[in-house]
Design a protein around this motif. Sequence first.
Motif, PDB file in Angstrom:
ATOM      1  N   GLY A 276       0.803  -1.015   0.008  1.00  0.00           N
ATOM      2  CA  GLY A 276       0.179   0.034  -0.093  1.00  0.00           C
ATOM      3  C   GLY A 276       0.607   1.213   0.003  1.00  0.00           C
ATOM      4  N   LEU A 277       1.744   1.199   0.574  1.00  0.00           N
ATOM      5  CA  LEU A 277       2.649   2.396   0.919  1.00  0.00           C
ATOM      6  C   LEU A 277       3.386   2.563  -0.466  1.00  0.00           C
ATOM      7  N   LEU A 278       3.782   1.643  -1.161  1.00  0.00           N
ATOM      8  CA  LEU A 278       4.588   1.804  -2.469  1.00  0.00           C
ATOM      9  C   LEU A 278       3.417   2.139  -3.448  1.00  0.00           C
ATOM     10  N   GLY A 279       2.347   1.591  -3.490  1.00  0.00           N
ATOM     11  CA  GLY A 279       1.300   2.008  -4.351  1.00  0.00           C
ATOM     12  C   GLY A 279       0.976   3.638  -4.138  1.00  0.00           C
ATOM     13  N   LYS A 280       1.116   4.055  -2.859  1.00  0.00           N
ATOM     14  CA  LYS A 280       0.799   5.425  -2.869  1.00  0.00           C
ATOM     15  C   LYS A 280       1.577   6.344  -3.545  1.00  0.00           C
ATOM     16  N   MET A 281       2.742   6.041  -3.823  1.00  0.00           N
ATOM     17  CA  MET A 281       3.724   6.846  -4.567  1.00  0.00           C
ATOM     18  C   MET A 281       3.756   6.323  -6.069  1.00  0.00           C
ATOM     19  N   ASN A 282       2.972   5.748  -6.535  1.00  0.00           N
ATOM     20  CA  ASN A 282       2.804   5.074  -7.950  1.00  0.00           C
ATOM     21  C   ASN A 282       4.304   4.555  -8.154  1.00  0.00           C
ATOM     22  N   VAL A 283       4.723   3.689  -7.329  1.00  0.00           N
ATOM     23  CA  VAL A 283       6.074   2.989  -7.643  1.00  0.00           C
ATOM     24  C   VAL A 283       5.626   1.821  -8.691  1.00  0.00           C
ATOM     25  N   LYS A 284       6.306   1.666  -9.691  1.00  0.00           N
ATOM     26  CA  LYS A 284       5.951   0.494 -10.624  1.00  0.00           C
ATOM     27  C   LYS A 284       6.973  -0.686 -10.641  1.00  0.00           C
ATOM     28  N   THR A 285       8.297  -0.189 -10.634  1.00  0.00           N
ATOM     29  CA  THR A 285       9.261  -1.210 -10.473  1.00  0.00           C
ATOM     30  C   THR A 285      10.392  -0.680  -9.428  1.00  0.00           C
ATOM     31  N   LEU A 286      10.968  -1.742  -8.849  1.00  0.00           N
ATOM     32  CA  LEU A 286      12.374  -1.329  -7.875  1.00  0.00           C
ATOM     33  C   LEU A 286      13.278  -2.455  -8.007  1.00  0.00           C
ATOM     34  N   CYS A 287      14.404  -1.920  -7.831  1.00  0.00           N
ATOM     35  CA  CYS A 287      15.624  -2.939  -7.633  1.00  0.00           C
ATOM     36  C   CYS A 287      16.067  -2.943  -6.290  1.00  0.00           C
ATOM     37  N   THR A 288      16.170  -3.951  -5.750  1.00  0.00           N
ATOM     38  CA  THR A 288      16.698  -4.183  -4.206  1.00  0.00           C
ATOM     39  C   THR A 288      18.250  -4.259  -4.398  1.00  0.00           C
ATOM     40  N   THR A 289      19.038  -4.618  -3.358  1.00  0.00           N
ATOM     41  CA  THR A 289      20.468  -4.587  -3.500  1.00  0.00           C
ATOM     42  C   THR A 289      20.775  -5.993  -2.881  1.00  0.00           C
ATOM     43  N   ASP A 290      21.489  -6.901  -3.498  1.00  0.00           N
ATOM     44  CA  ASP A 290      21.622  -8.235  -2.775  1.00  0.00           C
ATOM     45  C   ASP A 290      22.924  -8.810  -3.154  1.00  0.00           C
ATOM     46  N   ASP A 291      23.319  -9.622  -2.014  1.00  0.00           N
ATOM     47  CA  ASP A 291      24.792 -10.225  -1.941  1.00  0.00           C
ATOM     48  C   ASP A 291      24.746 -11.341  -3.016  1.00  0.00           C
ATOM     49  N   PRO A 292      25.630 -11.663  -3.727  1.00  0.00           N
ATOM     50  CA  PRO A 292      25.873 -12.894  -4.700  1.00  0.00           C
ATOM     51  C   PRO A 292      25.338 -14.170  -3.755  1.00  0.00           C
ATOM     52  N   THR A 293      25.623 -14.372  -2.556  1.00  0.00           N
ATOM     53  CA  THR A 293      25.351 -15.614  -2.005  1.00  0.00           C
ATOM     54  C   THR A 293      23.763 -15.662  -1.428  1.00  0.00           C
TER      55      THR A 293
END
Length: 466
Positions: free
Chosen positions: A143-160
Amino acid sequence: MKPFLDENFLLQNKTAQTLYHEFAKSMPIIDYHNHLPPDQIANDASFANLTQVWLYGDHYKWRAMRTNGINEKYCTGDAADFEKFQQWAATVPYTLRNPLYHWTHLELQRYFNIDTILNADTAKEIYDKATALLQTKEYSVWGLLGKMNVKTLCTTDDPTDNLEHHKKIAAGNCPIKVLPAYRPDKAMNVDDPAVFNAYVAKVEAAADVNVVSYGDYLIALKKRHDFFVEMGASVSDHGLEQVYAEDYTDAEIDLIFDKIRKGSKLSLEENHKIKSAMLVEFAKWDHSRGWVQQYHLGALRNNNARMLGKLGPDTGWDSIGDFSQARALSKFLNKLDSTDQLAKTILYNLNPADNELMATMIGNFNDGSSVGKVQFGSGWWFLDQKDGMIKQMNALSNMGLLSKFVGMLTDSRSFLSFPRHEYFRRLLCNMFGEEIENGELPNDIAWTGKVIQDICYNNAKQYFGF
Protein backbone atom coordinates in the motif's frame (compact mmCIF):
# COMPACT_ATOMS: atom_id res chain seq x y z
CA MET A 1 5.47 35.21 2.43
CA LYS A 2 4.84 31.81 0.84
CA PRO A 3 3.35 29.06 3.00
CA PHE A 4 5.60 26.16 3.97
CA LEU A 5 5.34 23.02 1.86
CA ASP A 6 2.22 23.99 -0.12
CA GLU A 7 1.35 22.58 -3.53
CA ASN A 8 3.94 24.86 -5.16
CA PHE A 9 6.77 23.99 -2.80
CA LEU A 10 10.15 24.70 -4.50
CA LEU A 11 8.35 25.92 -7.65
CA GLN A 12 9.32 29.58 -7.85
CA ASN A 13 7.27 30.73 -10.86
CA LYS A 14 4.20 29.91 -12.94
CA THR A 15 6.12 28.04 -15.62
CA ALA A 16 7.76 25.77 -13.07
CA GLN A 17 4.37 25.13 -11.52
CA THR A 18 2.87 24.21 -14.90
CA LEU A 19 5.76 21.88 -15.72
CA TYR A 20 5.45 20.08 -12.41
CA HIS A 21 1.67 19.80 -12.06
CA GLU A 22 0.89 19.04 -15.72
CA PHE A 23 3.87 16.89 -16.67
CA ALA A 24 6.02 15.58 -13.80
CA LYS A 25 3.69 15.00 -10.88
CA SER A 26 1.76 12.00 -12.17
CA MET A 27 4.66 10.11 -13.73
CA PRO A 28 5.23 6.60 -12.27
CA ILE A 29 8.39 5.74 -10.37
CA ILE A 30 11.16 3.34 -11.31
CA ASP A 31 13.44 3.07 -8.29
CA TYR A 32 16.39 1.21 -9.74
CA HIS A 33 18.62 1.32 -6.66
CA ASN A 34 17.55 1.00 -3.04
CA HIS A 35 18.22 -1.08 0.05
CA LEU A 36 14.65 -2.08 0.87
CA PRO A 37 14.34 -5.46 2.64
CA PRO A 38 12.91 -8.03 0.19
CA ASP A 39 11.37 -10.11 2.99
CA GLN A 40 9.08 -7.23 4.00
CA ILE A 41 8.02 -6.77 0.39
CA ALA A 42 7.41 -10.49 -0.09
CA ASN A 43 5.26 -10.67 3.03
CA ASP A 44 3.51 -7.35 2.42
CA ALA A 45 4.58 -6.44 5.93
CA SER A 46 2.72 -4.11 8.22
CA PHE A 47 4.25 -1.90 10.88
CA ALA A 48 3.15 -1.69 14.48
CA ASN A 49 3.88 2.02 14.77
CA LEU A 50 5.47 5.04 13.10
CA THR A 51 8.87 4.43 14.69
CA GLN A 52 9.19 1.00 13.11
CA VAL A 53 8.54 2.21 9.57
CA TRP A 54 10.34 5.54 9.93
CA LEU A 55 13.27 5.32 12.35
CA TYR A 56 14.50 1.73 12.26
CA GLY A 57 17.66 1.57 10.16
CA ASP A 58 17.64 5.27 9.26
CA HIS A 59 21.19 6.46 9.85
CA TYR A 60 20.37 9.91 8.45
CA LYS A 61 18.07 10.53 11.41
CA TRP A 62 20.46 8.87 13.86
CA ARG A 63 23.29 11.23 12.86
CA ALA A 64 21.07 14.25 13.44
CA MET A 65 19.87 12.93 16.80
CA ARG A 66 23.41 12.23 18.00
CA THR A 67 24.47 15.73 16.97
CA ASN A 68 21.55 17.05 18.98
CA GLY A 69 22.91 15.28 22.05
CA ILE A 70 20.46 12.36 22.05
CA ASN A 71 21.69 9.22 23.80
CA GLU A 72 22.36 6.21 21.57
CA LYS A 73 19.66 4.15 23.27
CA TYR A 74 17.10 6.32 21.45
CA CYS A 75 18.77 5.72 18.10
CA THR A 76 19.88 2.10 17.87
CA GLY A 77 19.35 1.09 21.47
CA ASP A 78 16.62 -0.56 23.53
CA ALA A 79 14.44 2.46 24.32
CA ALA A 80 10.70 1.99 23.67
CA ASP A 81 9.52 2.90 20.20
CA PHE A 82 7.53 5.93 21.31
CA GLU A 83 10.46 7.18 23.37
CA LYS A 84 12.64 6.99 20.26
CA PHE A 85 10.04 8.90 18.30
CA GLN A 86 9.81 11.56 20.98
CA GLN A 87 13.55 12.14 20.77
CA TRP A 88 13.39 12.35 16.98
CA ALA A 89 10.48 14.81 17.21
CA ALA A 90 12.47 16.93 19.65
CA THR A 91 15.38 16.95 17.17
CA VAL A 92 13.37 17.91 14.08
CA PRO A 93 13.13 21.67 14.86
CA TYR A 94 16.93 21.76 14.94
CA THR A 95 17.20 20.26 11.44
CA LEU A 96 16.20 23.52 9.73
CA ARG A 97 18.05 23.74 6.37
CA ASN A 98 19.05 20.09 6.59
CA PRO A 99 17.19 17.99 3.97
CA LEU A 100 15.76 15.94 6.82
CA TYR A 101 13.42 18.83 7.62
CA HIS A 102 11.92 18.79 4.13
CA TRP A 103 11.86 15.00 3.85
CA THR A 104 10.22 14.59 7.25
CA HIS A 105 7.32 16.89 6.48
CA LEU A 106 6.92 15.71 2.89
CA GLU A 107 6.62 12.14 4.14
CA LEU A 108 4.08 13.08 6.81
CA GLN A 109 2.00 14.88 4.20
CA ARG A 110 2.18 12.38 1.37
CA TYR A 111 1.65 9.18 3.34
CA PHE A 112 -0.45 10.29 6.30
CA ASN A 113 -2.04 13.59 5.20
CA ILE A 114 -0.46 15.27 8.23
CA ASP A 115 0.33 18.96 7.74
CA THR A 116 1.30 19.60 11.36
CA ILE A 117 4.92 20.60 11.97
CA LEU A 118 6.69 17.88 13.94
CA ASN A 119 8.24 18.92 17.25
CA ALA A 120 8.22 17.81 20.88
CA ASP A 121 4.77 19.27 21.49
CA THR A 122 3.12 17.64 18.45
CA ALA A 123 4.91 14.29 18.72
CA LYS A 124 2.14 12.30 20.40
CA GLU A 125 -0.62 13.63 18.13
CA ILE A 126 1.34 12.79 15.00
CA TYR A 127 2.55 9.43 16.33
CA ASP A 128 -0.96 8.33 17.29
CA LYS A 129 -2.53 9.37 13.97
CA ALA A 130 0.14 7.77 11.81
CA THR A 131 0.27 4.62 13.93
CA ALA A 132 -3.50 4.20 13.67
CA LEU A 133 -3.30 4.45 9.88
CA LEU A 134 -0.47 1.93 9.79
CA GLN A 135 -2.82 -0.67 11.25
CA THR A 136 -4.95 -0.59 8.09
CA LYS A 137 -4.29 -2.67 4.97
CA GLU A 138 -3.82 0.48 2.92
CA TYR A 139 -0.62 1.09 4.87
CA SER A 140 1.09 -2.26 4.43
CA VAL A 141 4.28 -2.28 2.35
CA TRP A 142 2.41 -2.75 -0.91
CA GLY A 143 0.00 0.00 0.00
CA LEU A 144 2.80 2.42 0.85
CA LEU A 145 4.53 1.73 -2.47
CA GLY A 146 1.24 2.08 -4.32
CA LYS A 147 0.59 5.48 -2.79
CA MET A 148 3.74 6.77 -4.49
CA ASN A 149 2.92 5.16 -7.86
CA VAL A 150 5.98 2.89 -7.73
CA LYS A 151 5.98 0.51 -10.69
CA THR A 152 9.42 -1.13 -10.53
CA LEU A 153 12.17 -1.29 -7.94
CA CYS A 154 15.52 -3.05 -7.65
CA THR A 155 16.80 -4.16 -4.28
CA THR A 156 20.51 -4.64 -3.48
CA ASP A 157 21.55 -8.25 -2.92
CA ASP A 158 24.70 -10.17 -2.10
CA PRO A 159 25.79 -12.89 -4.59
CA THR A 160 25.34 -15.56 -1.88
CA ASP A 161 21.70 -14.60 -1.24
CA ASN A 162 19.31 -17.42 -2.16
CA LEU A 163 16.76 -14.79 -3.25
CA GLU A 164 13.98 -16.76 -1.60
CA HIS A 165 12.00 -13.60 -0.96
CA HIS A 166 12.28 -12.57 -4.60
CA LYS A 167 10.99 -16.00 -5.55
CA LYS A 168 8.00 -15.43 -3.31
CA ILE A 169 7.40 -11.99 -4.77
CA ALA A 170 7.57 -13.33 -8.33
CA ALA A 171 5.21 -16.20 -7.52
CA GLY A 172 2.71 -14.00 -5.69
CA ASN A 173 0.44 -11.13 -6.61
CA CYS A 174 2.63 -8.21 -5.62
CA PRO A 175 1.47 -5.23 -7.73
CA ILE A 176 5.00 -3.82 -7.99
CA LYS A 177 7.75 -5.35 -10.12
CA VAL A 178 10.61 -6.16 -7.72
CA LEU A 179 13.96 -7.34 -9.06
CA PRO A 180 17.27 -8.23 -7.38
CA ALA A 181 20.55 -6.46 -8.13
CA TYR A 182 23.95 -8.18 -7.93
CA ARG A 183 26.19 -6.41 -5.38
CA PRO A 184 29.55 -8.26 -5.10
CA ASP A 185 31.32 -5.85 -2.73
CA LYS A 186 32.02 -8.54 -0.15
CA ALA A 187 33.26 -10.88 -2.87
CA MET A 188 36.19 -8.55 -3.64
CA ASN A 189 36.88 -7.32 -0.11
CA VAL A 190 40.35 -8.76 0.42
CA ASP A 191 41.39 -6.30 3.14
CA ASP A 192 41.09 -8.87 5.95
CA PRO A 193 42.10 -12.49 5.12
CA ALA A 194 39.87 -14.05 7.80
CA VAL A 195 36.79 -12.11 6.69
CA PHE A 196 37.49 -12.84 3.04
CA ASN A 197 37.99 -16.57 3.56
CA ALA A 198 34.80 -16.78 5.59
CA TYR A 199 33.00 -15.16 2.68
CA VAL A 200 34.57 -17.57 0.17
CA ALA A 201 33.07 -20.40 2.23
CA LYS A 202 29.64 -18.80 1.80
CA VAL A 203 30.20 -18.55 -1.96
CA GLU A 204 31.23 -22.22 -2.08
CA ALA A 205 28.02 -23.24 -0.31
CA ALA A 206 25.77 -21.02 -2.42
CA ALA A 207 27.29 -22.08 -5.74
CA ASP A 208 28.06 -25.69 -4.76
CA VAL A 209 31.61 -25.23 -6.03
CA ASN A 210 34.81 -26.21 -4.21
CA VAL A 211 37.05 -23.14 -4.39
CA VAL A 212 40.73 -24.05 -4.51
CA SER A 213 42.01 -21.55 -7.08
CA TYR A 214 41.13 -18.08 -8.31
CA GLY A 215 39.61 -19.73 -11.37
CA ASP A 216 37.32 -21.76 -9.11
CA TYR A 217 36.29 -18.58 -7.32
CA LEU A 218 35.29 -16.93 -10.58
CA ILE A 219 33.34 -20.02 -11.62
CA ALA A 220 31.42 -19.95 -8.35
CA LEU A 221 30.65 -16.22 -8.56
CA LYS A 222 29.65 -16.56 -12.21
CA LYS A 223 27.19 -19.29 -11.23
CA ARG A 224 25.64 -16.86 -8.79
CA HIS A 225 25.52 -14.18 -11.47
CA ASP A 226 23.72 -16.65 -13.75
CA PHE A 227 21.30 -17.44 -10.93
CA PHE A 228 20.50 -13.75 -10.58
CA VAL A 229 19.76 -13.69 -14.32
CA GLU A 230 17.31 -16.56 -13.83
CA MET A 231 15.66 -14.51 -11.09
CA GLY A 232 15.09 -11.57 -13.43
CA ALA A 233 18.08 -9.42 -12.48
CA SER A 234 19.50 -7.04 -15.06
CA VAL A 235 21.39 -4.66 -12.80
CA SER A 236 24.60 -4.84 -10.78
CA ASP A 237 25.96 -2.37 -8.26
CA HIS A 238 29.30 -1.66 -6.61
CA GLY A 239 29.99 0.52 -3.58
CA LEU A 240 33.64 1.55 -3.84
CA GLU A 241 35.93 4.24 -2.55
CA GLN A 242 37.32 4.39 -6.07
CA VAL A 243 37.59 2.20 -9.14
CA TYR A 244 40.63 -0.08 -9.20
CA ALA A 245 42.50 -0.34 -12.50
CA GLU A 246 45.98 -1.67 -11.80
CA ASP A 247 47.87 -3.64 -14.44
CA TYR A 248 48.11 -7.35 -13.67
CA THR A 249 48.75 -10.73 -15.19
CA ASP A 250 46.65 -13.84 -14.69
CA ALA A 251 49.62 -15.53 -13.03
CA GLU A 252 49.93 -12.69 -10.54
CA ILE A 253 46.27 -12.90 -9.58
CA ASP A 254 46.51 -16.67 -9.09
CA LEU A 255 49.40 -16.18 -6.67
CA ILE A 256 47.68 -13.34 -4.84
CA PHE A 257 44.55 -15.43 -4.39
CA ASP A 258 46.59 -18.36 -3.10
CA LYS A 259 48.32 -16.06 -0.62
CA ILE A 260 45.13 -14.73 0.94
CA ARG A 261 43.55 -18.18 1.00
CA LYS A 262 46.46 -19.24 3.20
CA GLY A 263 45.56 -16.44 5.59
CA SER A 264 48.32 -14.01 4.71
CA LYS A 265 47.64 -10.29 4.50
CA LEU A 266 48.11 -8.77 1.06
CA SER A 267 50.33 -5.81 0.29
CA LEU A 268 48.56 -2.67 -0.93
CA GLU A 269 49.72 -3.39 -4.48
CA GLU A 270 48.42 -6.98 -4.33
CA ASN A 271 45.14 -5.77 -2.81
CA HIS A 272 44.55 -3.32 -5.63
CA LYS A 273 45.58 -5.77 -8.34
CA ILE A 274 43.12 -8.51 -7.34
CA LYS A 275 40.34 -5.96 -6.91
CA SER A 276 41.14 -4.64 -10.38
CA ALA A 277 40.97 -8.14 -11.83
CA MET A 278 37.64 -8.93 -10.21
CA LEU A 279 36.08 -5.65 -11.30
CA VAL A 280 36.97 -6.43 -14.91
CA GLU A 281 35.49 -9.94 -14.70
CA PHE A 282 32.25 -8.68 -13.11
CA ALA A 283 31.95 -5.98 -15.79
CA LYS A 284 32.41 -8.50 -18.60
CA TRP A 285 29.66 -10.70 -17.15
CA ASP A 286 27.35 -7.70 -17.01
CA HIS A 287 28.07 -6.86 -20.64
CA SER A 288 27.50 -10.43 -21.78
CA ARG A 289 24.04 -10.39 -20.21
CA GLY A 290 23.08 -6.91 -21.37
CA TRP A 291 22.95 -5.62 -17.80
CA VAL A 292 23.34 -2.11 -16.44
CA GLN A 293 26.30 -1.75 -14.06
CA GLN A 294 26.36 0.91 -11.36
CA TYR A 295 29.35 2.30 -9.47
CA HIS A 296 28.80 4.30 -6.28
CA LEU A 297 32.11 6.04 -5.73
CA GLY A 298 33.66 8.19 -3.03
CA ALA A 299 32.35 7.15 0.39
CA LEU A 300 34.83 7.04 3.26
CA ARG A 301 33.19 4.41 5.43
CA ASN A 302 33.39 3.37 9.08
CA ASN A 303 35.38 6.37 10.31
CA ASN A 304 34.55 5.86 13.98
CA ALA A 305 36.21 2.60 14.98
CA ARG A 306 34.81 2.67 18.49
CA MET A 307 31.19 3.00 17.35
CA LEU A 308 31.72 0.59 14.46
CA GLY A 309 32.80 -1.99 17.01
CA LYS A 310 29.66 -1.40 19.06
CA LEU A 311 27.04 -1.08 16.32
CA GLY A 312 28.50 -2.47 13.11
CA PRO A 313 28.49 -0.90 9.62
CA ASP A 314 25.73 1.24 8.08
CA THR A 315 24.87 2.90 11.37
CA GLY A 316 25.92 6.44 10.54
CA TRP A 317 29.71 6.71 10.71
CA ASP A 318 30.51 7.35 7.06
CA SER A 319 31.42 10.54 5.20
CA ILE A 320 32.55 11.97 1.87
CA GLY A 321 36.05 10.92 0.79
CA ASP A 322 38.56 12.81 -1.34
CA PHE A 323 39.81 9.95 -3.48
CA SER A 324 41.52 10.47 -6.83
CA GLN A 325 38.96 9.20 -9.34
CA ALA A 326 39.74 10.29 -12.90
CA ARG A 327 42.76 8.32 -14.08
CA ALA A 328 41.75 4.89 -12.75
CA LEU A 329 38.15 5.35 -13.87
CA SER A 330 39.28 6.30 -17.36
CA LYS A 331 41.64 3.33 -17.51
CA PHE A 332 38.98 0.89 -16.30
CA LEU A 333 36.28 2.05 -18.72
CA ASN A 334 38.78 2.19 -21.57
CA LYS A 335 39.95 -1.38 -20.91
CA LEU A 336 36.39 -2.63 -21.28
CA ASP A 337 35.59 -0.39 -24.24
CA SER A 338 38.72 -1.49 -26.11
CA THR A 339 37.27 -5.01 -26.43
CA ASP A 340 33.71 -3.74 -26.87
CA GLN A 341 32.72 -5.17 -23.47
CA LEU A 342 31.56 -2.00 -21.76
CA ALA A 343 28.01 -2.45 -20.53
CA LYS A 344 25.58 0.38 -19.89
CA THR A 345 27.13 2.14 -16.92
CA ILE A 346 25.99 4.60 -14.26
CA LEU A 347 28.62 6.50 -12.25
CA TYR A 348 27.53 8.00 -8.92
CA ASN A 349 29.77 10.58 -7.32
CA LEU A 350 29.79 11.41 -3.61
CA ASN A 351 32.28 14.27 -3.67
CA PRO A 352 30.76 17.39 -5.29
CA ALA A 353 34.27 18.53 -6.21
CA ASP A 354 34.26 15.71 -8.77
CA ASN A 355 30.93 16.55 -10.45
CA GLU A 356 32.47 18.04 -13.58
CA LEU A 357 34.99 15.20 -13.69
CA MET A 358 32.16 12.66 -13.83
CA ALA A 359 30.07 14.71 -16.24
CA THR A 360 32.94 14.82 -18.73
CA MET A 361 34.10 11.24 -18.14
CA ILE A 362 30.80 9.78 -19.33
CA GLY A 363 31.17 11.58 -22.66
CA ASN A 364 34.38 9.70 -23.37
CA PHE A 365 32.48 6.41 -23.62
CA ASN A 366 29.09 7.38 -25.04
CA ASP A 367 29.71 5.87 -28.44
CA GLY A 368 26.21 6.12 -29.96
CA SER A 369 25.50 2.40 -29.52
CA SER A 370 22.62 3.21 -27.17
CA VAL A 371 20.98 6.34 -25.82
CA GLY A 372 22.89 7.68 -22.82
CA LYS A 373 24.93 4.49 -22.53
CA VAL A 374 27.19 5.90 -19.81
CA GLN A 375 25.32 8.00 -17.23
CA PHE A 376 26.27 10.45 -14.50
CA GLY A 377 23.99 9.20 -11.74
CA SER A 378 21.87 11.40 -9.53
CA GLY A 379 23.18 13.02 -6.38
CA TRP A 380 23.29 10.27 -3.75
CA TRP A 381 23.66 9.83 0.01
CA PHE A 382 25.04 13.13 1.31
CA LEU A 383 24.19 14.80 -2.01
CA ASP A 384 20.57 13.75 -2.50
CA GLN A 385 19.43 17.11 -1.21
CA LYS A 386 18.50 20.42 -2.85
CA ASP A 387 21.98 21.82 -3.37
CA GLY A 388 23.54 18.47 -4.27
CA MET A 389 20.91 17.53 -6.85
CA ILE A 390 20.98 20.96 -8.47
CA LYS A 391 24.78 20.86 -8.74
CA GLN A 392 24.71 17.39 -10.28
CA MET A 393 22.07 18.40 -12.84
CA ASN A 394 23.90 21.62 -13.69
CA ALA A 395 27.16 19.77 -14.28
CA LEU A 396 25.39 17.22 -16.46
CA SER A 397 23.52 19.97 -18.33
CA ASN A 398 26.70 21.92 -19.03
CA MET A 399 28.81 18.97 -20.16
CA GLY A 400 26.35 16.32 -21.34
CA LEU A 401 22.67 15.85 -22.11
CA LEU A 402 20.39 16.27 -19.11
CA SER A 403 17.53 15.31 -21.45
CA LYS A 404 18.87 11.72 -21.56
CA PHE A 405 19.37 11.41 -17.80
CA VAL A 406 17.74 8.39 -16.13
CA GLY A 407 16.71 10.44 -13.13
CA MET A 408 16.23 9.88 -9.44
CA LEU A 409 16.38 6.91 -7.06
CA THR A 410 15.94 6.62 -3.31
CA ASP A 411 19.04 4.62 -2.27
CA SER A 412 17.06 4.09 0.92
CA ARG A 413 16.15 1.45 3.46
CA SER A 414 12.80 3.09 4.24
CA PHE A 415 9.41 2.51 2.64
CA LEU A 416 8.59 6.14 3.40
CA SER A 417 11.44 7.58 1.32
CA PHE A 418 9.72 7.80 -2.07
CA PRO A 419 8.76 11.48 -1.83
CA ARG A 420 12.43 12.04 -2.64
CA HIS A 421 11.37 11.47 -6.26
CA GLU A 422 8.87 14.30 -5.88
CA TYR A 423 11.55 16.50 -4.32
CA PHE A 424 13.82 15.83 -7.31
CA ARG A 425 11.03 16.46 -9.79
CA ARG A 426 10.13 19.79 -8.23
CA LEU A 427 13.76 20.93 -8.40
CA LEU A 428 14.01 19.75 -12.00
CA CYS A 429 10.87 21.64 -13.04
CA ASN A 430 11.99 24.77 -11.22
CA MET A 431 15.33 24.75 -13.06
CA PHE A 432 13.62 24.64 -16.43
CA GLY A 433 10.89 27.05 -15.36
CA GLU A 434 13.34 29.72 -14.20
CA GLU A 435 15.32 29.60 -17.44
CA ILE A 436 12.19 29.75 -19.58
CA GLU A 437 10.92 32.78 -17.69
CA ASN A 438 14.38 34.40 -17.90
CA GLY A 439 14.39 33.95 -21.67
CA GLU A 440 17.28 31.51 -21.52
CA LEU A 441 15.13 28.72 -22.98
CA PRO A 442 12.21 28.95 -25.44
CA ASN A 443 8.69 29.01 -24.06
CA ASP A 444 7.89 25.60 -25.53
CA ILE A 445 5.99 23.99 -22.69
CA ALA A 446 4.98 20.88 -24.63
CA TRP A 447 8.56 19.99 -25.59
CA THR A 448 10.05 20.89 -22.23
CA GLY A 449 7.30 18.93 -20.51
CA LYS A 450 8.17 15.89 -22.62
CA VAL A 451 11.85 16.19 -21.69
CA ILE A 452 10.89 16.37 -18.01
CA GLN A 453 8.65 13.30 -18.29
CA ASP A 454 11.51 11.45 -19.94
CA ILE A 455 13.88 12.31 -17.09
CA CYS A 456 11.29 11.38 -14.47
CA TYR A 457 10.36 7.99 -15.93
CA ASN A 458 10.62 7.29 -19.67
CA ASN A 459 14.41 7.36 -19.95
CA ALA A 460 14.83 4.86 -17.12
CA LYS A 461 12.15 2.60 -18.56
CA GLN A 462 13.96 2.50 -21.90
CA TYR A 463 17.47 2.32 -20.44
CA PHE A 464 16.79 -0.59 -18.10
CA GLY A 465 14.30 -2.31 -20.37
CA PHE A 466 11.62 -2.51 -17.65
